[in-house]
Design a protein around this motif. Structure first.
Motif, PDB file in Angstrom:
ATOM      1  N   SER A  23      -3.552   1.943   0.536  1.00 27.97           N
ATOM      2  CA  SER A  23      -2.687   1.258  -0.414  1.00 27.97           C
ATOM      3  C   SER A  23      -2.042   0.013   0.179  1.00 27.97           C
ATOM      4  CB  SER A  23      -1.617   2.260  -0.822  1.00 27.97           C
ATOM      5  OG  SER A  23      -0.881   1.753  -1.874  1.00 27.97           O
ATOM      6  N   ASP A  24      -1.826  -1.019  -0.675  1.00 28.18           N
ATOM      7  CA  ASP A  24      -1.044  -2.160  -0.194  1.00 28.18           C
ATOM      8  C   ASP A  24      -0.005  -2.590  -1.233  1.00 28.18           C
ATOM      9  OD1 ASP A  24      -2.539  -3.331  -2.131  1.00 28.18           O
ATOM     10  OD2 ASP A  24      -3.486  -4.822  -0.847  1.00 28.18           O
ATOM     11  N   ASN A  25       0.295  -1.692  -2.146  1.00 26.48           N
ATOM     12  CA  ASN A  25       1.298  -2.007  -3.166  1.00 26.48           C
ATOM     13  C   ASN A  25       2.093  -0.745  -3.504  1.00 26.48           C
ATOM     14  OD1 ASN A  25       2.803  -3.064  -5.219  1.00 26.48           O
ATOM     15  ND2 ASN A  25       1.066  -3.740  -6.464  1.00 26.48           N
ATOM     16  N   ILE A  26       2.725  -0.207  -2.443  1.00 30.13           N
ATOM     17  CA  ILE A  26       3.518   1.014  -2.610  1.00 30.13           C
ATOM     18  C   ILE A  26       4.931   0.632  -3.033  1.00 30.13           C
ATOM     19  CG2 ILE A  26       4.432   3.075  -1.453  1.00 30.13           C
ATOM     20  CD1 ILE A  26       2.191   2.725   0.654  1.00 30.13           C
ATOM     21  N   VAL A  27       5.479   1.390  -3.960  1.00 36.67           N
ATOM     22  CA  VAL A  27       6.890   1.247  -4.309  1.00 36.67           C
ATOM     23  C   VAL A  27       7.552   2.599  -4.094  1.00 36.67           C
ATOM     24  CG1 VAL A  27       8.506   0.834  -6.211  1.00 36.67           C
ATOM     25  CG2 VAL A  27       6.540  -0.683  -5.903  1.00 36.67           C
ATOM     26  N   PHE A  28       8.753   2.553  -3.537  1.00 38.79           N
ATOM     27  CA  PHE A  28       9.509   3.780  -3.284  1.00 38.79           C
ATOM     28  C   PHE A  28      10.717   3.808  -4.208  1.00 38.79           C
ATOM     29  CE2 PHE A  28      12.928   6.172  -1.293  1.00 38.79           C
ATOM     30  CZ  PHE A  28      12.284   7.332  -0.857  1.00 38.79           C
ATOM     31  N   PHE A  29      10.957   4.968  -4.790  1.00 39.26           N
ATOM     32  CA  PHE A  29      12.133   5.132  -5.643  1.00 39.26           C
ATOM     33  C   PHE A  29      12.903   6.367  -5.187  1.00 39.26           C
ATOM     34  CE2 PHE A  29      13.715   6.890  -9.879  1.00 39.26           C
ATOM     35  CZ  PHE A  29      14.895   6.165  -9.840  1.00 39.26           C
ATOM     36  N   GLY A  30      14.153   6.165  -4.734  1.00 39.81           N
ATOM     37  CA  GLY A  30      14.879   7.291  -4.150  1.00 39.81           C
ATOM     38  C   GLY A  30      16.305   7.426  -4.626  1.00 39.81           C
ATOM     39  N   GLY A  31      16.903   8.547  -4.224  1.00 39.60           N
ATOM     40  CA  GLY A  31      18.288   8.837  -4.581  1.00 39.60           C
ATOM     41  C   GLY A  31      19.040   9.434  -3.403  1.00 39.60           C
ATOM     42  N   ALA A  32      20.119  10.115  -3.714  1.00 44.07           N
ATOM     43  CA  ALA A  32      21.054  10.592  -2.702  1.00 44.07           C
ATOM     44  C   ALA A  32      20.383  11.478  -1.636  1.00 44.07           C
ATOM     45  CB  ALA A  32      22.202  11.342  -3.367  1.00 44.07           C
ATOM     46  N   GLY A  33      19.305  12.198  -2.010  1.00 44.76           N
ATOM     47  CA  GLY A  33      18.610  13.071  -1.066  1.00 44.76           C
ATOM     48  C   GLY A  33      17.991  12.307   0.101  1.00 44.76           C
ATOM     49  N   VAL A  34      17.807  11.012  -0.050  1.00 48.22           N
ATOM     50  CA  VAL A  34      17.259  10.184   1.035  1.00 48.22           C
ATOM     51  C   VAL A  34      18.277  10.059   2.177  1.00 48.22           C
ATOM     52  CG1 VAL A  34      16.571   7.806   1.609  1.00 48.22           C
ATOM     53  CG2 VAL A  34      15.659   8.912  -0.441  1.00 48.22           C
ATOM     54  N   SER A  35      19.551  10.179   1.851  1.00 44.72           N
ATOM     55  CA  SER A  35      20.580   9.971   2.875  1.00 44.72           C
ATOM     56  C   SER A  35      21.266  11.256   3.343  1.00 44.72           C
ATOM     57  CB  SER A  35      21.636   8.987   2.358  1.00 44.72           C
ATOM     58  OG  SER A  35      21.078   7.705   2.218  1.00 44.72           O
ATOM     59  N   THR A  36      20.907  12.412   2.795  1.00 41.80           N
ATOM     60  CA  THR A  36      21.572  13.654   3.256  1.00 41.80           C
ATOM     61  C   THR A  36      21.263  13.908   4.729  1.00 41.80           C
ATOM     62  OG1 THR A  36      19.733  14.980   2.413  1.00 41.80           O
ATOM     63  CG2 THR A  36      21.668  14.804   0.992  1.00 41.80           C
ATOM     64  N   GLU A  37      20.060  13.515   5.179  1.00 47.10           N
ATOM     65  CA  GLU A  37      19.710  13.724   6.584  1.00 47.10           C
ATOM     66  C   GLU A  37      20.400  12.708   7.500  1.00 47.10           C
ATOM     67  OE1 GLU A  37      15.384  14.169   6.483  1.00 47.10           O
ATOM     68  OE2 GLU A  37      15.598  15.916   5.194  1.00 47.10           O
ATOM     69  N   SER A  38      21.139  11.785   6.907  1.00 47.67           N
ATOM     70  CA  SER A  38      22.029  10.901   7.678  1.00 47.67           C
ATOM     71  C   SER A  38      23.458  11.426   7.652  1.00 47.67           C
ATOM     72  CB  SER A  38      22.017   9.487   7.090  1.00 47.67           C
ATOM     73  OG  SER A  38      20.770   8.871   7.279  1.00 47.67           O
ATOM     74  N   GLY A  39      23.649  12.574   7.012  1.00 53.81           N
ATOM     75  CA  GLY A  39      24.977  13.175   6.972  1.00 53.81           C
ATOM     76  C   GLY A  39      25.824  12.783   5.769  1.00 53.81           C
ATOM     77  N   ILE A  40      25.217  12.153   4.770  1.00 59.09           N
ATOM     78  CA  ILE A  40      25.950  11.798   3.549  1.00 59.09           C
ATOM     79  C   ILE A  40      25.588  12.810   2.460  1.00 59.09           C
ATOM     80  CG2 ILE A  40      26.343  10.017   1.811  1.00 59.09           C
ATOM     81  CD1 ILE A  40      25.505   7.919   3.827  1.00 59.09           C
ATOM     82  N   PRO A  41      26.565  13.572   1.979  1.00 60.58           N
ATOM     83  CA  PRO A  41      26.225  14.593   0.981  1.00 60.58           C
ATOM     84  C   PRO A  41      25.731  13.975  -0.329  1.00 60.58           C
ATOM     85  CG  PRO A  41      28.619  14.497   1.315  1.00 60.58           C
ATOM     86  CD  PRO A  41      27.999  13.558   2.298  1.00 60.58           C
ATOM     87  N   ASP A  42      24.813  14.665  -1.008  1.00 61.71           N
ATOM     88  CA  ASP A  42      24.420  14.212  -2.348  1.00 61.71           C
ATOM     89  C   ASP A  42      25.400  14.795  -3.363  1.00 61.71           C
ATOM     90  OD1 ASP A  42      23.684  16.835  -2.568  1.00 61.71           O
ATOM     91  OD2 ASP A  42      21.534  16.464  -2.719  1.00 61.71           O
TER      92      ASP A  42
END
Ligand code: NAD
Ligand code: ZN
Length: 245
Positions: free
Chosen positions: A12-31
């Motif tokens: 692929s060379d045209n990927i788009v990512f769509f994310g929410g709060a769960g992307v940052s829980t592993e950084s210690g920010i609660p969803d």
């Protein structure tokens, strides 16, 4: 499954990512909606109400008290997901990160094209004269003015965040639609897909590589071409190693 995902990314060379709060829980920010999320913390007033347009206007000091306590995480750093997305962009595979998050961690990881549907806790403006401020300044000012940060003109300072009851920035939303409609692969992760209109964006994807990675079930699971009912870490860490090599 992981091999399939690696193969698709390689092709692929045209990927788009769509994310929410769960992307940052592993950084210690609660969803909001997980078992350890903000909705379960026994707050007297639900976060959705505190983080609303009306509550901000009517109870600004209380709004900021909750906001500084629960929405700002000074020590949070980018995790493997943020880093992978920055790397995929750098090697020409990923075109845009579309996020519902307001924590600024994608930019911290080095992502260039980040569409922040709900704004960001890193920027602020005066509701009267539109002057802009950064977070350290607003914090300092709030301490001097009894919890309600005010501009020199006397106007209230507001985070550049889309509060409940406010509409999304039309230009940002349009751009997100353009990117998703044109994507050859859409990766959706860490979002309960219940907050509209953001969640409805998935419907604009027209390809056949919809990848969904989420710790809990979502109403879009059946639509996924590749579904990881899992935390992001175990999926993303091997990908980061593979695509950084
Ligand atoms: P949400 O809380 O409704 O859903 C998060 C989803 O992520 C849940 O389904 C959960 O199962 C999943 N999840 C949690 N940790 C995960 C992990 N490690 N790996 C994979 N999945 C994981 O969040 P939402 O859908 O983004 O919507 C809530 C709103 O709250 C958003 O509009 C956002 O603006 C705001 N919010 C932002 C932040 C932030 O900026 N970091 C934090 C909390 C809430
Ligand atoms: Zn002002």
């Amino acid at each position: 499954m992981l091999n399939q995902l690696i193969k698709w990314i390689e092709q692929s060379d045209n990927i788009v990512f769509f994310g929410g709060a769960g992307v940052s829980t592993e950084s210690g920010i609660p969803d909001f909606r997980s078992a350890t999320g903000l909705y379960q913390m026994g707050n007297r007033i639900p976060p959705e109400m505190i983080l609303s347009h009306d509550f901000f206007n009517q109870h600004t000091a209380q709004f900021y008290q909750f906001y500084f306590e629960h929405m700002i995480y000074d020590d949070a750093g980018a995790n493997a997901t943020h880093l992978l997305l920055a790397q995929l962009e750098k090697i020409g595979k990923l075109k845009a990160v579309i996020t519902q998050n307001i924590d600024g961690l994608h930019q911290l990881a080095g992502s260039q094209k980040v569409l922040e549907l709900h704004g960001s806790t890193t920027s602020y403006y005066c509701t009267d004269c539109q002057a802009s401020f950064d977070l350290p300044t607003v914090r300092q000012v709030a301490q001097k003015t009894a919890g309600v940060p005010r501009c020199q003109c006397g106007g209230k300072i507001k985070p550049n965040v889309v509060l409940y009851g406010e509409s999304l920035d039309g230009a940002v939303l349009n751009e997100a639609v353009q990117y998703i409609s044109a994507a050859d692969m859409l990766i959706v992760a860490g979002t309960s897909l219940v907050v509209y209109p953001a969640a409805g964006l998935v419907d604009y994807y027209r390809g056949d590589k919809l990848v969904l990675i989420n710790a809990s079930k979502t109403s879009y699971d059946r639509r996924a071409d590749l579904l990881f009912n899992s935390k992001l870490g175990p999926v993303v860490e091997p990908l980061l190693a593979h695509f950084s090599a």
